[in-house]
Scaffold this motif. Sequence first.
Motif, PDB file in Angstrom:
ATOM      1  N   MET A 177       0.839  -1.202   0.000  1.00  0.00           N
ATOM      2  CA  MET A 177       0.000   0.000   0.000  1.00  0.00           C
ATOM      3  C   MET A 177       0.871   1.248   0.000  1.00  0.00           C
ATOM      4  O   MET A 177       1.970   1.240   0.553  1.00  0.00           O
ATOM      5  N   THR A 178       0.382   2.329  -0.610  1.00  0.00           N
ATOM      6  CA  THR A 178       1.085   3.609  -0.558  1.00  0.00           C
ATOM      7  C   THR A 178       0.824   4.246   0.804  1.00  0.00           C
ATOM      8  O   THR A 178      -0.088   3.843   1.531  1.00  0.00           O
ATOM      9  N   TRP A 179       1.616   5.293   1.135  1.00  0.00           N
ATOM     10  CA  TRP A 179       1.401   5.976   2.406  1.00  0.00           C
ATOM     11  C   TRP A 179       0.011   6.597   2.444  1.00  0.00           C
ATOM     12  O   TRP A 179      -0.648   6.609   3.475  1.00  0.00           O
ATOM     13  N   ARG A 180      -0.444   7.128   1.309  1.00  0.00           N
ATOM     14  CA  ARG A 180      -1.788   7.721   1.274  1.00  0.00           C
ATOM     15  C   ARG A 180      -2.839   6.657   1.565  1.00  0.00           C
ATOM     16  O   ARG A 180      -3.788   6.894   2.306  1.00  0.00           O
ATOM     17  N   GLN A 181      -2.690   5.466   0.998  1.00  0.00           N
ATOM     18  CA  GLN A 181      -3.646   4.389   1.263  1.00  0.00           C
ATOM     19  C   GLN A 181      -3.590   3.972   2.728  1.00  0.00           C
ATOM     20  O   GLN A 181      -4.635   3.710   3.337  1.00  0.00           O
ATOM     21  N   ILE A 182      -2.405   3.925   3.279  1.00  0.00           N
ATOM     22  CA  ILE A 182      -2.269   3.564   4.704  1.00  0.00           C
ATOM     23  C   ILE A 182      -2.900   4.642   5.580  1.00  0.00           C
ATOM     24  O   ILE A 182      -3.650   4.341   6.513  1.00  0.00           O
ATOM     25  N   ASP A 183      -2.633   5.918   5.243  1.00  0.00           N
ATOM     26  CA  ASP A 183      -3.207   7.022   6.019  1.00  0.00           C
ATOM     27  C   ASP A 183      -4.716   7.041   5.969  1.00  0.00           C
ATOM     28  O   ASP A 183      -5.370   7.487   6.907  1.00  0.00           O
ATOM     29  N   ASN A 184      -5.293   6.592   4.871  1.00  0.00           N
ATOM     30  CA  ASN A 184      -6.757   6.647   4.689  1.00  0.00           C
ATOM     31  C   ASN A 184      -7.453   5.335   5.010  1.00  0.00           C
ATOM     32  O   ASN A 184      -8.649   5.212   4.760  1.00  0.00           O
ATOM     33  N   ARG A 185      -6.749   4.397   5.563  1.00  0.00           N
ATOM     34  CA  ARG A 185      -7.354   3.104   5.884  1.00  0.00           C
ATOM     35  C   ARG A 185      -8.342   3.255   7.042  1.00  0.00           C
ATOM     36  O   ARG A 185      -8.063   3.899   8.037  1.00  0.00           O
TER      37      ARG A 185
END
Length: 187
Positions: A177-185
């Motif tokens: 996952m990208t950092w953005r995907q991790i941040d928005n999980r």
Amino acid sequence: MTVSERLNHALSPVGIYTAGADALSWELTAYSVELERLYTDLGVLFRERFITTAQDIGLKAYEELFGPERTDESTADRREKLLLRLNLGGGDFTPVGVRRALDSFGLEYTISEFPSIGKMTVTATTDYSQAQQAWIRREVEKIIPAHIEFQLTFNTMTWAQWDALDRTFAAIDGEDMTWRQIDNRTQ
């Protein structure tokens, strides 16, 4: 006094609208019906023109200036949010002004400020659809002062929730996952 009564009263001195003139009386009836309809429509337009008295058409028109119509909220809440939004001024890009603007979006949020490094995080604390998130993101970008770096997240997982998953870094990294995907999980 109705429109029909006013027409009859105003035209009685002319003398041609007497009791026996059926065709002329039908003419006055047609005029009065349409004038009543116009007065009713004008009353609605005057009511809907001002946010404090608008009930549906006017609220919809004002809301669509800023985004989607908010039919899922009460009339009072819609009016309150519109008044907040319309009363934002050039000097409202302060912490209080930003909060007022966020309130006008109907956003439930927490703000974490880091003034020493010029950063701020706005965390939405309620679930929003993808369309709502996109709209909120666009509107927040308009109101945050340019000199402040900010992050907007939507009801994402806290570190405690991540820890409760009891997963290794390798397992998390394996999801690619990208950092953005991790941040928005959220799950």
